[in-house]
Each structure stands twice: as C-alpha cells, then as structure tokens.
Motif scaffolding. Structure first.
Motif, short mmCIF file in Angstrom:
data_model
loop_
_atom_site.label_atom_id
_atom_site.label_comp_id
_atom_site.label_asym_id
_atom_site.label_seq_id
_atom_site.Cartn_x
_atom_site.Cartn_y
_atom_site.Cartn_z
N CYS A 12 -18.90 15.02 44.86
CA CYS A 12 -17.91 15.76 44.10
C CYS A 12 -18.08 17.26 44.35
CB CYS A 12 -18.07 15.46 42.60
SG CYS A 12 -17.00 16.46 41.56
N HIS A 109 -11.70 16.15 39.46
CA HIS A 109 -10.97 16.31 40.72
C HIS A 109 -9.84 17.33 40.59
CE1 HIS A 109 -8.88 13.27 38.38
NE2 HIS A 109 -7.80 13.50 39.11
N ARG A 110 -9.46 17.68 39.36
CA ARG A 110 -8.40 18.67 39.13
C ARG A 110 -8.93 20.07 38.88
NH1 ARG A 110 -6.45 14.24 35.60
NH2 ARG A 110 -4.70 13.29 36.67
N GLY A 114 -12.71 21.18 42.81
CA GLY A 114 -12.63 19.72 42.84
C GLY A 114 -11.71 19.24 43.95
N THR A 115 -11.96 18.03 44.40
CA THR A 115 -11.12 17.39 45.41
C THR A 115 -10.89 15.95 44.98
OG1 THR A 115 -12.98 16.56 46.71
CG2 THR A 115 -12.18 18.78 47.25
N ALA A 116 -10.07 15.23 45.71
CA ALA A 116 -9.83 13.82 45.40
C ALA A 116 -11.13 13.03 45.41
CB ALA A 116 -8.82 13.23 46.38
N CYS A 118 -13.77 13.83 44.12
CA CYS A 118 -14.44 14.03 42.83
C CYS A 118 -14.03 12.98 41.81
CB CYS A 118 -14.12 15.41 42.26
SG CYS A 118 -14.66 16.78 43.27
N SER A 119 -12.93 12.31 42.03
CA SER A 119 -12.43 11.35 41.05
C SER A 119 -13.41 10.19 40.91
CB SER A 119 -11.07 10.83 41.50
OG SER A 119 -10.55 9.93 40.55
#
Length: 139
Positions: A12, A109-110, A114-116, A118-119
């Motif tokens: 993440c 992720h938001r 954060g990036t996708a 991180c979800s």
C-alpha cells in the motif's frame, strides 16, 4: 536483546508513505517493516492480521493492532511522541481512534499517496466491514 517491531502493508503506497514518515521523523528503536518482508511466524502474526491493520510486536512479546499499535510505537519513541502515544491510549481517544482507523483502512486507496493496490482484498473488507462496507458485529 530483542527489538520491538512495527509491521505495515508494504503493498500500500499510503501505508508505505506513513511508514517512511515514522522512519524519518519519529525516533524509535523499533524496526519498521512491511509484513511482506517480515518473518511473520517468528513475530506470531498471520498475513490476514497484517492485511487488516498495522501490527506491533513488542520486545517483551506484547502485541497490538491498529491505533493501539500506533500508540505502542509512539510510546517507544522520543518524549513528545510518547505524550501523543499516552494520549492515544486514553479511553476517549481509543473510542474515536478505532472508527477513524477503520475508515482510513477502508479508504486508504483514495487517500494521498494511495493507489488501487492499497485497497484491502474483498475477503478482508467483508470480514471487517460486512458485504455492504459497514462494520460487522465482531469488528
């Protein structure tokens, strides 16, 4: 002598940026390590625990997760940070910290950095927050 360890999600970007802040700004004797590179068996942790929250494993074997782990990390640092850690351990702060931590975990992720990636995995999200994204009864 054993060293305390603070474990975060290295996949993440948001978590990695926060860990970088800890390493640069918070003087602690603890190792700060992504769970993907930690010896989880030696620490007594599972990948599922590490995906759900940051983890603290103290030199004395004590364990904590989420904001409680952050409080332990701060308590193991310089004087000003120790005060913040003590404050985070107070009941009113803990009562607010856990819902805030869960919100951040759910939305990391938001967040800036954060990036996708991180979800949280769908299984972990449902275990923690139920199928509609609301906290489950056991969380």
């Amino acid at each position: 002598m054993k060293t305390s360890t603070f474990v975060y999600d290295g996949d993440c970007a948001f978590c990695t940026r926060c860990a970088g802040f800890v390493e640069r700004r918070i003087p602690t004797g603890a190792r700060v390590v992504p769970w993907q590179f930690a010896d989880l068996d030696a620490l007594g942790l599972t990948p599922a625990e590490c995906e759900e929250a940051v983890q603290w494993v103290g030199a004395d074997g004590s364990r904590a997760a989420g904001p409680d782990a952050i409080a332990k990390l701060l308590g193991d640092s310089g004087p000003l940070w120790r005060v913040a850690g003590a404050g985070l351990r107070l009941a009113p702060a803990r009562a607010l910290a856990w819902p805030a931590y869960r919100w951040v975990a759910r939305n990391r992720h938001r967040l800036p950095g954060g990036t996708a990636a991180c979800s949280l995995p769908q299984e972990a999200r449902e275990r923690l927050y139920g199928p509609a994204g609301r906290p489950s009864a056991g969380a």
